[in-house]
Design an enzyme around this catalytic site. Sequence first.
Site, PDB file in Angstrom:
ATOM      1  N   GLU A  26      -0.868 -42.530  -3.009  1.00 33.04           N
ATOM      2  CA  GLU A  26      -1.762 -43.036  -1.978  1.00 33.04           C
ATOM      3  C   GLU A  26      -1.168 -42.906  -0.583  1.00 33.04           C
ATOM      4  OE1 GLU A  26      -2.577 -47.036  -1.266  1.00 33.04           O
ATOM      5  OE2 GLU A  26      -0.493 -47.591  -1.157  1.00 33.04           O
ATOM      6  N   CYS A  40       0.513 -44.074   6.624  1.00 30.25           N
ATOM      7  CA  CYS A  40       1.552 -44.537   5.711  1.00 30.25           C
ATOM      8  C   CYS A  40       1.606 -43.536   4.560  1.00 30.25           C
ATOM      9  CB  CYS A  40       1.166 -45.934   5.230  1.00 30.25           C
ATOM     10  SG  CYS A  40       2.234 -46.573   3.947  1.00 30.25           S
ATOM     11  N   CYS A  78       8.152 -45.376  -8.350  1.00 30.66           N
ATOM     12  CA  CYS A  78       9.442 -45.652  -7.705  1.00 30.66           C
ATOM     13  C   CYS A  78      10.390 -46.199  -8.761  1.00 30.66           C
ATOM     14  CB  CYS A  78       9.275 -46.657  -6.568  1.00 30.66           C
ATOM     15  SG  CYS A  78      10.834 -46.978  -5.692  1.00 30.66           S
ATOM     16  N   CYS A 131      12.085 -53.207  -7.338  1.00 29.28           N
ATOM     17  CA  CYS A 131      11.969 -54.496  -6.637  1.00 29.28           C
ATOM     18  C   CYS A 131      10.950 -55.379  -7.378  1.00 29.28           C
ATOM     19  CB  CYS A 131      11.549 -54.278  -5.185  1.00 29.28           C
ATOM     20  SG  CYS A 131      12.652 -53.159  -4.328  1.00 29.28           S
ATOM     21  N   CYS A 189       7.210 -55.784  -6.099  1.00 28.97           N
ATOM     22  CA  CYS A 189       6.476 -54.582  -5.700  1.00 28.97           C
ATOM     23  C   CYS A 189       5.694 -53.998  -6.868  1.00 28.97           C
ATOM     24  CB  CYS A 189       7.455 -53.553  -5.162  1.00 28.97           C
ATOM     25  SG  CYS A 189       6.674 -51.964  -4.804  1.00 28.97           S
ATOM     26  N   CYS A 209       0.695 -50.647   1.175  1.00 32.60           N
ATOM     27  CA  CYS A 209       1.744 -49.700   0.862  1.00 32.60           C
ATOM     28  C   CYS A 209       2.707 -50.443  -0.067  1.00 32.60           C
ATOM     29  CB  CYS A 209       2.454 -49.305   2.136  1.00 32.60           C
ATOM     30  SG  CYS A 209       1.379 -48.349   3.195  1.00 32.60           S
TER      31      CYS A 209
HETATM   32  N1  SAH Z   1      10.576 -47.930  -0.795  1.00 33.02           N
HETATM   33  C1  SAH Z   1      10.584 -48.171   0.583  1.00 33.02           C
HETATM   34  C2  SAH Z   1       9.254 -47.906   1.255  1.00 33.02           C
HETATM   35  C3  SAH Z   1       8.016 -48.305   0.501  1.00 33.02           C
HETATM   36  S1  SAH Z   1       7.757 -50.035   0.247  1.00 33.02           S
HETATM   37  C4  SAH Z   1      11.046 -49.591   0.869  1.00 33.02           C
HETATM   38  O1  SAH Z   1      11.127 -50.394  -0.046  1.00 33.02           O
HETATM   39  O2  SAH Z   1      11.346 -49.869   2.019  1.00 33.02           O
HETATM   40  C5  SAH Z   1       7.137 -50.526   1.857  1.00 33.02           C
HETATM   41  C6  SAH Z   1       7.276 -52.009   2.142  1.00 33.02           C
HETATM   42  O3  SAH Z   1       6.354 -52.753   1.318  1.00 33.02           O
HETATM   43  C7  SAH Z   1       8.681 -52.557   1.864  1.00 33.02           C
HETATM   44  O4  SAH Z   1       9.172 -53.247   2.989  1.00 33.02           O
HETATM   45  C8  SAH Z   1       8.434 -53.507   0.717  1.00 33.02           C
HETATM   46  O5  SAH Z   1       9.360 -54.578   0.753  1.00 33.02           O
HETATM   47  C9  SAH Z   1       6.993 -53.955   0.947  1.00 33.02           C
HETATM   48  N2  SAH Z   1       6.337 -54.512  -0.228  1.00 33.02           N
HETATM   49  C10 SAH Z   1       6.482 -54.125  -1.515  1.00 33.02           C
HETATM   50  N3  SAH Z   1       5.716 -54.901  -2.319  1.00 33.02           N
HETATM   51  C11 SAH Z   1       5.091 -55.794  -1.533  1.00 33.02           C
HETATM   52  C12 SAH Z   1       4.169 -56.852  -1.776  1.00 33.02           C
HETATM   53  N4  SAH Z   1       3.750 -57.146  -3.011  1.00 33.02           N
HETATM   54  N5  SAH Z   1       3.726 -57.573  -0.719  1.00 33.02           N
HETATM   55  C13 SAH Z   1       4.131 -57.261   0.533  1.00 33.02           C
HETATM   56  N6  SAH Z   1       4.986 -56.277   0.827  1.00 33.02           N
HETATM   57  C14 SAH Z   1       5.471 -55.541  -0.189  1.00 33.02           C
HETATM   58 FE1  SF4 Z   2      10.380 -48.913  -4.520  1.00 30.14          FE
HETATM   59 FE2  SF4 Z   2       8.620 -50.844  -4.092  1.00 30.14          FE
HETATM   60 FE3  SF4 Z   2      11.221 -51.386  -3.918  1.00 30.14          FE
HETATM   61 FE4  SF4 Z   2      10.065 -49.848  -2.023  1.00 30.14          FE
HETATM   62  S1  SF4 Z   2       9.626 -52.006  -2.455  1.00 30.14           S
HETATM   63  S2  SF4 Z   2      12.008 -49.470  -3.104  1.00 30.14           S
HETATM   64  S3  SF4 Z   2       8.515 -48.775  -3.281  1.00 30.14           S
HETATM   65  S4  SF4 Z   2      10.144 -50.747  -5.773  1.00 30.14           S
END
Ligand code: SAH
Ligand code: SF4
Length: 376
Positions: free
Chosen positions: A91, A104, A111, A115, A118, A349
């Site tokens: 996306e 974005c 991934c 995390c 996420c 995102c």
């Molecule tokens: N992998 C990279 C970029 C993609 S994630 C990274 O982690 O930085 C982009 C942002 O979305 C990151 O700052 C992440 O912490 C945030 N994010 C992920 N899941 C989320 C959620 N459920 N609610 C709000 N932000 C979220």
């Molecule tokens: Fe991967 Fe989601 Fe963690 Fe970004 S926030 S590094 S997309 S698992």
Amino acid sequence: MNALLDIPLKDWKERLSNGGDVPLYRVRQLSHWIFRKGVLDWDQMTNLPKDLRDRWSSEWILSLPVVDTLRVSSDGTRKIVFRLGDGARIESVIIPREDRATLCVSSQVGCGIGCRFCRTAEMGLVRNLSAGEVVGQVMKANQLLSADPIRDGSPAAKERPELSRINHIVFMGMGEPLANFDTLIQSLDLLTATDGIGLSPRRITVSTSGLAGRIRDLGESGIPVNLAISLSAPTDALREQLMPINLHHPIRAILDACRSYPLKNRQRITFEYVLLGGVNDGLSEARSLAKLLAPFRSKVNLIPFNPFGESPFRRPLHEDVLRFQSVLLERGVAATLRKTRGEDILGACGQLALENRSNNPEEDSAWKPVAFSMPV
Ligand code: SAH
Ligand code: SF4
């Protein structure tokens, strides 16, 4: 056949001449059609000799990701689900704001960083994207914008010409860009080169969960893009629970790498902090975060958690978000709380797990309206 957009720009002259003698200006004409005019149809490239076009078209694939679904939010945010050549889906999100049209982009399908908060993490890593697939998201978004321009307010209102092309890019879609490093560098080159899309690197932000060695490599690449670190906790003990990557790249190592990151005038490092209700949004975390970041030219982007599926976390209370922000501000650390965007679409995102989605949007909680917030 290879995809032309996957070839580094510096190799185009050699690869396109295919042993023959193609003058550089012909290659430049081709890149101008593709990146500046957004034309990928060989028949339309009328200033190139027909025999050359025939040869190139028989040797190279020149295509963009296909739009699978496009959803437009009432605030103008547009979420695009792309289908790639092998059927994989990713996306991108177009976020219009004032004079900005930010895209974005995704850097991987899924991934592998894991995390806990996420949604993309649930997919695991399916595969890396190629540079052509990253840049293709931008080129396709530009085509969509020229076909359906962003307007002021209602659809009948005036078009906003400054928003007819993507003018900012954030690597905050699916995937960890620094875990797909060669693609990242190659796509940054295509995005910033004068023979490519020609965007200033200062309009591009790479967001990472904190791969310390790769942060240094990015700094040494000489491409002065903005750096965003997804921190989300001020101590290793807490961060390890939320982001297991912290076991390999603890906070100290990440901040050391940030110190070595070259910053131009007035450039700052962004620290993203996903606020999880009752987990990392307390006074003590806010104070520790302020202490940790005070020595940096930084700005903190506070992102209230966006709940999904079975996630054990909850959205923070609004008053706790404001308190967190004011603790940072009182201690001299810039902190923004972005207005949530895309209220009526699932547009976050770092939020999608497309493979798990049912075909019927009604049946899938992923397609219920939720908000997301984006640093733009
Ligand atoms: N992998 C990279 C970029 C993609 S994630 C990274 O982690 O930085 C982009 C942002 O979305 C990151 O700052 C992440 O912490 C945030 N994010 C992920 N899941 C989320 C959620 N459920 N609610 C709000 N932000 C979220
Ligand atoms: Fe991967 Fe989601 Fe963690 Fe970004 S926030 S590094 S997309 S698992």
